[in-house]
Design a protein around this motif. Structure first.
Motif, PDB file in Angstrom:
ATOM      1  N   ASP A   1     100.426 -21.683   9.366  1.00 39.01           N
ATOM      2  CA  ASP A   1     100.600 -21.196  10.685  1.00 39.01           C
ATOM      3  C   ASP A   1     100.051 -19.956  11.000  1.00 39.01           C
ATOM      4  OD1 ASP A   1     102.330 -20.224   8.807  1.00 39.01           O
ATOM      5  OD2 ASP A   1     104.179 -20.646  10.043  1.00 39.01           O
ATOM      6  N   THR A   2      99.100 -19.667  10.601  1.00 35.89           N
ATOM      7  CA  THR A   2      98.420 -18.213  11.051  1.00 35.89           C
ATOM      8  C   THR A   2      98.248 -18.083  12.473  1.00 35.89           C
ATOM      9  OG1 THR A   2      97.218 -18.542   9.003  1.00 35.89           O
ATOM     10  CG2 THR A   2      96.403 -16.531  10.529  1.00 35.89           C
ATOM     11  N   ARG A   3      98.719 -17.179  13.082  1.00 31.70           N
ATOM     12  CA  ARG A   3      98.916 -17.016  14.431  1.00 31.70           C
ATOM     13  C   ARG A   3      98.328 -15.738  15.230  1.00 31.70           C
ATOM     14  NH1 ARG A   3     101.727 -21.338  16.366  1.00 31.70           N
ATOM     15  NH2 ARG A   3     103.167 -22.106  15.134  1.00 31.70           N
ATOM     16  N   ARG A   4      97.920 -14.795  14.275  1.00 36.09           N
ATOM     17  CA  ARG A   4      97.608 -13.514  14.714  1.00 36.09           C
ATOM     18  C   ARG A   4      96.432 -12.922  14.257  1.00 36.09           C
ATOM     19  NH1 ARG A   4     102.486 -14.598  15.082  1.00 36.09           N
ATOM     20  NH2 ARG A   4     103.816 -14.297  16.980  1.00 36.09           N
ATOM     21  N   GLY A   5      95.561 -12.147  14.795  1.00 34.33           N
ATOM     22  CA  GLY A   5      94.411 -11.519  13.864  1.00 34.33           C
ATOM     23  C   GLY A   5      94.955 -10.473  13.036  1.00 34.33           C
ATOM     24  N   SER A   6      96.279  -9.806  13.187  1.00 36.10           N
ATOM     25  CA  SER A   6      96.726  -8.934  12.202  1.00 36.10           C
ATOM     26  C   SER A   6      97.100  -9.789  10.830  1.00 36.10           C
ATOM     27  CB  SER A   6      98.201  -8.390  12.737  1.00 36.10           C
ATOM     28  OG  SER A   6      98.836  -9.291  13.090  1.00 36.10           O
ATOM     29  N   ASP A   7      97.671 -11.057  10.924  1.00 33.68           N
ATOM     30  CA  ASP A   7      97.805 -12.084   9.889  1.00 33.68           C
ATOM     31  C   ASP A   7      96.617 -12.243   9.033  1.00 33.68           C
ATOM     32  OD1 ASP A   7     100.548 -12.439  10.664  1.00 33.68           O
ATOM     33  OD2 ASP A   7      99.880 -14.376  11.602  1.00 33.68           O
ATOM     34  N   ILE A   8      95.434 -12.649   9.851  1.00 37.74           N
ATOM     35  CA  ILE A   8      94.147 -12.639   9.041  1.00 37.74           C
ATOM     36  C   ILE A   8      93.701 -11.464   8.493  1.00 37.74           C
ATOM     37  CG2 ILE A   8      91.575 -13.113   9.506  1.00 37.74           C
ATOM     38  CD1 ILE A   8      92.523 -15.111  11.580  1.00 37.74           C
ATOM     39  N   GLN A   9      93.898 -10.436   9.174  1.00 38.52           N
ATOM     40  CA  GLN A   9      93.364  -9.028   8.759  1.00 38.52           C
ATOM     41  C   GLN A   9      93.986  -8.695   7.332  1.00 38.52           C
ATOM     42  OE1 GLN A   9      93.885  -5.762  11.249  1.00 38.52           O
ATOM     43  NE2 GLN A   9      93.452  -4.437   9.810  1.00 38.52           N
ATOM     44  N   TRP A  10      95.506  -8.955   7.180  1.00 35.34           N
ATOM     45  CA  TRP A  10      96.286  -8.633   5.947  1.00 35.34           C
ATOM     46  C   TRP A  10      95.879  -9.765   4.940  1.00 35.34           C
ATOM     47  CZ3 TRP A  10      99.072 -11.180   2.289  1.00 35.34           C
ATOM     48  CH2 TRP A  10      99.879 -10.344   1.474  1.00 35.34           C
ATOM     49  N   PHE A  11      95.599 -11.049   5.068  1.00 38.54           N
ATOM     50  CA  PHE A  11      94.990 -11.661   4.171  1.00 38.54           C
ATOM     51  C   PHE A  11      93.604 -11.239   3.579  1.00 38.54           C
ATOM     52  CE2 PHE A  11      98.577 -14.212   5.250  1.00 38.54           C
ATOM     53  CZ  PHE A  11      99.069 -14.634   3.850  1.00 38.54           C
ATOM     54  N   GLN A  12      92.786 -10.933   4.525  1.00 36.98           N
ATOM     55  CA  GLN A  12      91.332 -10.674   4.288  1.00 36.98           C
ATOM     56  C   GLN A  12      91.309  -9.161   3.427  1.00 36.98           C
ATOM     57  OE1 GLN A  12      89.604 -10.683   8.290  1.00 36.98           O
ATOM     58  NE2 GLN A  12      88.596 -12.668   7.661  1.00 36.98           N
ATOM     59  N   GLU A  13      92.276  -8.242   3.889  1.00 34.21           N
ATOM     60  CA  GLU A  13      92.321  -6.908   3.181  1.00 34.21           C
ATOM     61  C   GLU A  13      92.941  -7.331   1.787  1.00 34.21           C
ATOM     62  OE1 GLU A  13      94.467  -4.165   5.702  1.00 34.21           O
ATOM     63  OE2 GLU A  13      92.817  -4.110   7.104  1.00 34.21           O
ATOM     64  N   ALA A  14      94.105  -8.222   1.360  1.00 33.66           N
ATOM     65  CA  ALA A  14      94.712  -8.443   0.337  1.00 33.66           C
ATOM     66  C   ALA A  14      93.919  -9.222  -0.648  1.00 33.66           C
ATOM     67  CB  ALA A  14      96.080  -9.046   0.695  1.00 33.66           C
ATOM     68  N   TYR A  15      93.028 -10.115  -0.256  1.00 41.28           N
ATOM     69  CA  TYR A  15      92.515 -11.174  -1.049  1.00 41.28           C
ATOM     70  C   TYR A  15      90.839 -11.460  -0.814  1.00 41.28           C
ATOM     71  CZ  TYR A  15      97.381 -12.212  -1.994  1.00 41.28           C
ATOM     72  OH  TYR A  15      98.605 -12.108  -2.299  1.00 41.28           O
ATOM     73  N   GLY A  16      90.495 -10.427   0.030  1.00 43.46           N
ATOM     74  CA  GLY A  16      88.924 -10.589   0.132  1.00 43.46           C
ATOM     75  C   GLY A  16      88.477 -11.749   0.412  1.00 43.46           C
TER      76      GLY A  16
END
Length: 192
Positions: free
Chosen positions: A108-123
């Motif tokens: 249930d990813t809903r926001r750009g900030s969710d995507i950004q967090w995972f991309q920064e954390a897990y690349g």
């Protein structure tokens, strides 16, 4: 920096409108891969748990697709937005604590900030998956447009995200959906 625990081999961030079939798709993938390989993570879980605690509500009833949950949805969205404004990664960090499976499906990813967090954390192991369904298909599944819900960031925050890594069309054609799931499963298995 990624939280402590096992580093995933693949993180799939699923998004889509209400009644598009996000949960159906992620649960189907998990059932085919097995619970020891694949974890379904829900950002709404810790949100609902904390909201229930702070408002004296039944957490279990907020988890299902009931009228109980719908009665609190607008206020829960508002409350969650306030929490995210104070700390955009709050709910993301909560759901990955202690997860050891190599494949994570965030349903249930809903926001750009969710995507950004995972991309920064897990690349590079992070991929985005958009589940789309026509309004007619969603209505057939019980969706009715609700002002303050269907036009809120929780439903529209990724409408203009750009290019998703994967798009799953879930308009009601079972064979079409099956073919798409098999392609995604092939990709997932190649990462194991």
């Amino acid at each position: 920096m990624a939280p402590l625990g096992g580093a995933p081999r693949l993180v799939l961030l699923f998004s889509g409108k209400r009644k598009s079939g996000k949960d159906f798709v992620t649960e189907t993938l998990q059932s085919r891969l097995g619970g020891n390989i694949c974890a379904v993570l829900r950002l709404s879980g810790p949100l609902k748990e904390q909201y229930a605690r702070e408002h004296g509500l039944d957490f279990q009833r907020l988890l299902d697709a009931s009228t109980y949950k719908e009665a609190y949805r607008r206020d829960m969205i508002r409350w969650g937005e306030e929490k995210r404004q104070a700390d955009p990664g709050f709910f993301c960090r909560k759901i990955v604590e202690g997860v050891s499976q190599p494949v994570w499906l965030v349903s249930d990813t809903r926001r750009g900030s969710d995507i950004q967090w995972f991309q920064e954390a897990y690349g590079a192991v992070t991929q985005t998956v958009r589940v789309v369904a026509s309004e007619q298909s969603r209505q057939h599944r019980g969706w009715v447009f609700t002002p303050g819900v269907d036009d809120a960031e929780s439903e529209c925050g990724l409408d203009n995200f750009g290019n998703f890594d994967w798009v799953i069309e879930n308009h009601g054609d079972e064979q079409c959906l099956e073919d798409q799931l098999e392609n995604l499963l092939e990709y997932i298995r190649a990462k194991l």
